[in-house]
Design a protein around this motif. Structure first.
Motif, short mmCIF file in Angstrom:
data_model
loop_
_atom_site.label_atom_id
_atom_site.label_comp_id
_atom_site.label_asym_id
_atom_site.label_seq_id
_atom_site.Cartn_x
_atom_site.Cartn_y
_atom_site.Cartn_z
N UNK A 180 0.49 -1.26 -0.22
CA UNK A 180 0.41 -0.03 -0.03
C UNK A 180 0.82 1.37 -0.57
N UNK A 181 2.08 1.03 0.74
CA UNK A 181 3.01 2.32 0.54
C UNK A 181 3.27 2.57 -0.12
N UNK A 182 3.87 2.08 -1.15
CA UNK A 182 4.28 1.14 -2.87
C UNK A 182 3.58 2.09 -3.24
N UNK A 183 2.18 1.40 -2.88
CA UNK A 183 1.27 2.02 -4.28
C UNK A 183 0.88 3.67 -3.75
N UNK A 184 0.93 4.49 -2.99
CA UNK A 184 1.00 5.42 -2.60
C UNK A 184 1.87 6.32 -2.68
N UNK A 185 3.15 5.73 -2.67
CA UNK A 185 4.56 6.25 -3.07
C UNK A 185 4.25 6.85 -4.79
N UNK A 186 3.79 5.58 -5.74
CA UNK A 186 3.91 4.79 -7.14
C UNK A 186 2.95 6.94 -7.71
N UNK A 187 1.51 6.80 -7.05
CA UNK A 187 0.86 7.76 -6.45
C UNK A 187 1.03 8.81 -7.25
N UNK A 188 1.65 9.78 -5.23
CA UNK A 188 2.41 10.41 -5.64
C UNK A 188 3.60 10.99 -6.52
N UNK A 189 4.26 10.23 -6.85
CA UNK A 189 4.87 9.95 -8.40
C UNK A 189 4.22 10.34 -9.39
N UNK A 190 3.13 9.84 -9.20
CA UNK A 190 2.63 9.94 -11.13
C UNK A 190 2.16 12.28 -10.48
N UNK A 191 1.17 12.16 -9.73
CA UNK A 191 0.47 12.66 -8.93
C UNK A 191 1.63 14.45 -9.47
N UNK A 192 2.81 14.10 -8.71
CA UNK A 192 3.78 14.94 -8.93
C UNK A 192 4.57 14.85 -10.30
N UNK A 193 4.45 14.12 -11.32
CA UNK A 193 4.73 14.41 -12.89
C UNK A 193 3.39 14.94 -13.25
N UNK A 194 2.88 15.00 -12.35
CA UNK A 194 0.88 15.39 -13.93
C UNK A 194 0.84 16.09 -12.66
#
Length: 443
Positions: A180-194
């Motif tokens: 879940x934390x990895x998914x959250x980090x990935x979502x944050x990275x995606x949100x940061x990139x977009x």
């Protein structure tokens, strides 16, 4: 007259008021230009330092977030390793306790068998019923000990199974938490990139315009932020931002270009493909800065790190993600506030120069008009003098003609006075005879 001494040769010379004023104006202008250039240089240095500080702060925040995530993951792994070690220790302790209890039961059983054999040998003479009772009691005790041993083994198996299931459940829970934390980090990275917010049904331009208008009443009361609709030069940017002080002096101006593309687009563009056109629009529209707000190259660590300064390619140009749209405006405007005083002084000097230029222009216009009128009057005067000279010449000719006429009349009069009958009849006998006949007293 002013007397000025040369600082090199020591020779004194005098200049008039106009020359002295011109020398003073040149000295003041050079000193002011030098001081103004120095202050503008300091303002640019302060502005660049502020932008570099913002970039370093953004990079530091990103590093802190990554370090916190790595520390948390290491902590979870350490806890998992500690939990596995505790599980192994607990199982080993339980096995030791059960094995110890089993050995004690076996020892008691052997002792009971030995006692039974000894009792049989010594009590052969005792009653068969007592021997049978003792044997039955020993068998019952052995059965009980065996039952206790089996129950202990079963309890050990259940405890081991429960402990394994408990630790397996904890491990699975930990793995789920890590996932879940990895998914959250990935979502944050995606949100940061977009983007930090969803933009379903919105374009990038609409998003930026909404973000600016949301803060216009509080943070940008005197600012201008509108679409660039002037395509007279052949091209145009997306938006122009201008901020003015209460006196109307421009604080900062920014040409914005927004770029986005769908994930299914076949031909992927790069951010640097738009730098040249953006710099051209900035120069044509008279803006101080150029900013590219982009969602292109979403996997680029460079553009995902924060505000990117590309002034080494094109002057005063930056590339940002949409979440840095408002911060880049704030940073550039705050940096420009430091040089506002110099800009106001420069605007005042320009206004004074315009007044002087207008005065000189009006003076030149007056001189030209006066010179034209003087030339026209001079030409008219010369023409009148010329005509008077011609009239005098005509009068002289008339005078000479009159003198000639008077002379001819005098000669004619003299000739008339000198005319006599004799002169008329001289050489003419007929006329002499006629005049002779008319003379009285002649026969």
């Amino acid at each position: 007259m002013h007397e000025i001494t040369c600082p090199h040769c020591g020779k004194a010379f005098k200049v008039d008021e106009a020359g002295y004023a011109d020398i003073v104006s040149q000295v003041r202008t050079r000193e002011f230009d030098a001081e103004l250039e120095k202050r503008l240089h300091l303002a640019d240095a302060d502005k660049k330092a502020a932008v570099d500080l913002a970039k370093s702060q953004a990079a530091a925040d990103s590093q802190k977030t990554a370090a916190a995530k790595d520390a948390e993951i290491q902590d979870l792994k350490a806890k998992l390793d500690a939990t596995g070690t505790q599980q192994q220790l607990a199982v080993a302790d339980a096995l030791k306790a059960i094995e110890k209890e089993r050995d004690a039961l076996h020892s008691q059983l052997e002792q009971a068998k030995a006692a039974s054999a000894s009792a049989a040998e010594l009590a052969e003479t005792k009653m068969a019923s007592e021997l049978q009772k003792a044997a039955a009691a020993q068998a019952s005790q052995i059965q009980k000990l065996q039952s206790d041993l089996e129950r202990a083994a079963l309890e050990k198996s259940h405890a081991e199974t429960a402990l394994k299931e408990k630790h397996a459940a904890e491990l699975a829970s930990r793995e789920i938490q890590i996932k879940d934390r990895d998914d959250a980090i990935e979502r944050l990275r995606d949100m940061k990139a977009r983007l930090s917010t969803k933009m379903v049904g919105e374009t990038l331009e609409q998003h930026c315009e909404y973000e600016f208008n949301r803060l216009r009443a509080t943070a940008f009361q005197s600012a201008y932020f509108e679409k660039d609709n002037d395509a007279s030069t052949g091209s145009k940017g997306d938006y122009i931002f201008r901020d003015l002080d209460p006196e109307g002096t421009e604080v900062v101006s920014i040409m914005f270009e927004m770029k986005n593309e769908s994930d299914t687009t076949a031909t992927k563009h790069k951010n640097e493909d738009f730098f040249k056109e953006l710099d051209k629009d900035r120069n044509e529209k008279g803006c101080e800065y150029a900013v590219l707000v982009t969602l292109l190259e979403p996997d680029s660590e460079l553009y995902n790190s924060g505000i990117v300064d590309v002034s080494h390619r094109y002057p005063k140009m930056y590339v940002v993600r949409p979440q840095f749209f408002i911060p880049i405006i704030t940073l550039l405007r705050n940096a420009a506030q430091n040089s506002l005083q110099y800009k106001q002084e420069l605007a005042l000097v320009r206004a004074q120069n315009i007044d002087i230029t207008n005065f000189e222009s009006e003076l030149d216009t007056f001189k030209q008009a006066f010179g034209r009128n003087w030339r026209l009057a001079s030409d008219g005067f010369e023409e009148a003098v010329k005509r008077i000279d011609e009239a005098i010449k005509d009068l002289e000719k008339t005078k000479q003609a009159l003198h000639k006429s008077a002379n001819n009349l005098r000669l004619a009069n003299d000739k008339a006075d000198d005319l006599t009958i004799k002169k008329l009849t001289r050489g003419n006998p007929t006329m002499a005879a006629k005049f002779a006949e008319l003379e009285p007293g002649e026969s």
